[in-house]
Scaffold this motif. Structure first.
Motif, PDB file in Angstrom:
ATOM      1  N   HIS A  90      22.423  50.149  41.762  1.00 47.23           N
ATOM      2  CA  HIS A  90      23.057  49.139  40.930  1.00 47.23           C
ATOM      3  C   HIS A  90      24.437  49.619  40.508  1.00 47.23           C
ATOM      4  O   HIS A  90      24.577  50.726  40.004  1.00 47.23           O
ATOM      5  CB  HIS A  90      22.195  48.858  39.703  1.00 47.23           C
ATOM      6  CG  HIS A  90      20.801  48.469  40.053  1.00 47.23           C
ATOM      7  ND1 HIS A  90      20.460  47.182  40.355  1.00 47.23           N
ATOM      8  CD2 HIS A  90      19.663  49.208  40.186  1.00 47.23           C
ATOM      9  CE1 HIS A  90      19.161  47.132  40.634  1.00 47.23           C
ATOM     10  NE2 HIS A  90      18.658  48.349  40.539  1.00 47.23           N
ATOM     11  N   TYR A  91      25.441  48.767  40.706  1.00 49.86           N
ATOM     12  CA  TYR A  91      26.813  49.151  40.435  1.00 49.86           C
ATOM     13  C   TYR A  91      27.541  48.070  39.641  1.00 49.86           C
ATOM     14  O   TYR A  91      27.302  46.878  39.829  1.00 49.86           O
ATOM     15  CB  TYR A  91      27.581  49.362  41.747  1.00 49.86           C
ATOM     16  CG  TYR A  91      27.089  50.522  42.554  1.00 49.86           C
ATOM     17  CD1 TYR A  91      27.677  51.775  42.423  1.00 49.86           C
ATOM     18  CD2 TYR A  91      26.038  50.382  43.444  1.00 49.86           C
ATOM     19  CE1 TYR A  91      27.232  52.851  43.165  1.00 49.86           C
ATOM     20  CE2 TYR A  91      25.592  51.443  44.192  1.00 49.86           C
ATOM     21  CZ  TYR A  91      26.189  52.674  44.042  1.00 49.86           C
ATOM     22  OH  TYR A  91      25.733  53.740  44.781  1.00 49.86           O
ATOM     23  N   PHE A  92      28.438  48.521  38.797  1.00 47.87           N
ATOM     24  CA  PHE A  92      29.406  47.635  38.154  1.00 47.87           C
ATOM     25  C   PHE A  92      30.670  47.736  38.996  1.00 47.87           C
ATOM     26  O   PHE A  92      31.125  48.831  39.325  1.00 47.87           O
ATOM     27  CB  PHE A  92      29.680  48.081  36.714  1.00 47.87           C
ATOM     28  CG  PHE A  92      30.749  47.267  36.047  1.00 47.87           C
ATOM     29  CD1 PHE A  92      30.533  45.939  35.729  1.00 47.87           C
ATOM     30  CD2 PHE A  92      31.976  47.829  35.755  1.00 47.87           C
ATOM     31  CE1 PHE A  92      31.521  45.176  35.120  1.00 47.87           C
ATOM     32  CE2 PHE A  92      32.977  47.075  35.146  1.00 47.87           C
ATOM     33  CZ  PHE A  92      32.732  45.750  34.836  1.00 47.87           C
ATOM     34  N   GLU A  93      31.243  46.599  39.373  1.00 49.03           N
ATOM     35  CA  GLU A  93      32.431  46.570  40.224  1.00 49.03           C
ATOM     36  C   GLU A  93      33.625  46.052  39.446  1.00 49.03           C
ATOM     37  O   GLU A  93      33.543  45.039  38.764  1.00 49.03           O
ATOM     38  CB  GLU A  93      32.184  45.672  41.436  1.00 49.03           C
ATOM     39  CG  GLU A  93      33.399  45.505  42.315  1.00 49.03           C
ATOM     40  CD  GLU A  93      33.155  44.597  43.501  1.00 49.03           C
ATOM     41  OE1 GLU A  93      34.017  44.565  44.387  1.00 49.03           O
ATOM     42  OE2 GLU A  93      32.119  43.905  43.541  1.00 49.03           O
ATOM     43  N   VAL A  94      34.751  46.752  39.532  1.00 49.69           N
ATOM     44  CA  VAL A  94      36.013  46.255  38.987  1.00 49.69           C
ATOM     45  C   VAL A  94      37.072  46.488  40.054  1.00 49.69           C
ATOM     46  O   VAL A  94      37.042  47.497  40.746  1.00 49.69           O
ATOM     47  CB  VAL A  94      36.414  46.879  37.622  1.00 49.69           C
ATOM     48  CG1 VAL A  94      35.324  47.532  36.952  1.00 49.69           C
ATOM     49  CG2 VAL A  94      37.588  47.696  37.646  1.00 49.69           C
ATOM     50  N   GLY A  95      37.955  45.519  40.191  1.00 51.77           N
ATOM     51  CA  GLY A  95      38.971  45.655  41.225  1.00 51.77           C
ATOM     52  C   GLY A  95      40.080  44.647  41.069  1.00 51.77           C
ATOM     53  O   GLY A  95      40.112  43.853  40.131  1.00 51.77           O
ATOM     54  N   LEU A  96      40.995  44.696  42.032  1.00 51.63           N
ATOM     55  CA  LEU A  96      42.103  43.749  42.068  1.00 51.63           C
ATOM     56  C   LEU A  96      42.468  43.472  43.508  1.00 51.63           C
ATOM     57  O   LEU A  96      42.149  44.241  44.403  1.00 51.63           O
ATOM     58  CB  LEU A  96      43.308  44.259  41.280  1.00 51.63           C
ATOM     59  CG  LEU A  96      43.861  45.617  41.654  1.00 51.63           C
ATOM     60  CD1 LEU A  96      45.078  45.457  42.526  1.00 51.63           C
ATOM     61  CD2 LEU A  96      44.224  46.344  40.390  1.00 51.63           C
ATOM     62  N   GLY A  97      43.110  42.345  43.687  1.00 53.46           N
ATOM     63  CA  GLY A  97      43.474  41.966  45.041  1.00 53.46           C
ATOM     64  C   GLY A  97      44.430  40.800  45.056  1.00 53.46           C
ATOM     65  O   GLY A  97      44.979  40.393  44.042  1.00 53.46           O
ATOM     66  N   THR A  98      44.598  40.265  46.245  1.00 46.69           N
ATOM     67  CA  THR A  98      45.454  39.103  46.433  1.00 46.69           C
ATOM     68  C   THR A  98      44.763  38.127  47.379  1.00 46.69           C
ATOM     69  O   THR A  98      44.150  38.523  48.357  1.00 46.69           O
ATOM     70  CB  THR A  98      46.834  39.486  46.979  1.00 46.69           C
ATOM     71  OG1 THR A  98      47.567  38.287  47.243  1.00 46.69           O
ATOM     72  CG2 THR A  98      46.755  40.289  48.242  1.00 46.69           C
ATOM     73  N   MET A  99      44.825  36.856  47.026  1.00 48.26           N
ATOM     74  CA  MET A  99      44.327  35.799  47.890  1.00 48.26           C
ATOM     75  C   MET A  99      45.570  35.129  48.473  1.00 48.26           C
ATOM     76  O   MET A  99      46.292  34.430  47.775  1.00 48.26           O
ATOM     77  CB  MET A  99      43.511  34.788  47.098  1.00 48.26           C
ATOM     78  CG  MET A  99      43.135  33.583  47.930  1.00 48.26           C
ATOM     79  SD  MET A  99      42.257  32.297  47.038  1.00 48.26           S
ATOM     80  CE  MET A  99      43.372  31.879  45.738  1.00 48.26           C
ATOM     81  N   ASP A 100      45.822  35.384  49.731  1.00 50.26           N
ATOM     82  CA  ASP A 100      46.973  34.783  50.397  1.00 50.26           C
ATOM     83  C   ASP A 100      46.517  33.489  51.059  1.00 50.26           C
ATOM     84  O   ASP A 100      45.520  33.463  51.775  1.00 50.26           O
ATOM     85  CB  ASP A 100      47.548  35.741  51.437  1.00 50.26           C
ATOM     86  CG  ASP A 100      48.012  37.039  50.806  1.00 50.26           C
ATOM     87  OD1 ASP A 100      48.609  36.982  49.717  1.00 50.26           O
ATOM     88  OD2 ASP A 100      47.761  38.098  51.374  1.00 50.26           O
TER      89      ASP A 100
END
Length: 177
Positions: A90-100
């Motif tokens: 079980h993991y907590f996920e945090v991130g960032l990105g771009t939707m092109d």
């Protein structure tokens, strides 16, 4: 946009100091989120806590009366950090990105112009990712900020999310190999 995509893939595939035991790939189908209705994604684990992702989705919008249409291609790119919260599954996920987004079509308000949009987004969610099994599951909140067209800054082009905050979420199922 091609340069950004090439840099992202170079980062994913040629990351320094990858150990063969830490390397893990996944193909994930997401419903909702930054791929609009759906997206098919390739994920690559970097070290054990980082995941890089590249995806794609296509959407065709058609007016019934005029038969005019709009084609939308979404390319979500992201990097996430996974924090184990219970027994390496079980993991907590945090991130960032771009939707092109790349759009083209002949809808009346669209005027036949091809537009490109760069929409930054955040990821906060849960992942079930067992080490000994190939299937994984995720549920995420993926808010993004819709930007104006990069190629057609006037109001004559298609503006799906122009200068607006959008609260989206997704549900994903993947197969790791």
């Amino acid at each position: 946009m091609k340069t950004k995509t090439m840099i992202f893939f170079a980062f994913v595939f040629f990351s320094a100091k990858l150990n063969a035991q830490e390397l893990k790939h996944a193909i994930t189908l997401e419903i909702g989120g930054v791929g609009f209705l759906y997206s098919v994604n390739y994920e690559h684990s970097i070290k054990q806590n980082f995941v890089a992702r590249a995806g794609i989705s296509f959407l065709l919008i058609k007016e019934r009366q005029t038969e005019k249409s709009l084609k939308v291609m979404s390319i979500p790119l992201s990097i996430s950090y996974l924090q184990n919260i219970y027994k390496q599954k079980h993991y907590f996920e945090v991130g960032l990105g771009t939707m092109d987004l790349i759009t083209s079509g002949d809808l009346v308000e669209y005027k036949g112009v091809t537009d490109i949009f760069f929409n930054p987004y955040l990821i906060a969610g849960y992942r079930y990712r067992p080490i000994d099994k190939n299937w994984n599951f995720k549920l995420s909140f993926t808010p993004f900020y819709g930007t104006k067209s990069l190629t057609n800054p006037t109001d004559q082009g298609f503006r799906p999310f122009g200068s607006k905050f959008q609260a989206w979420g997704n549900l994903g199922v993947g197969y790791s190999f």
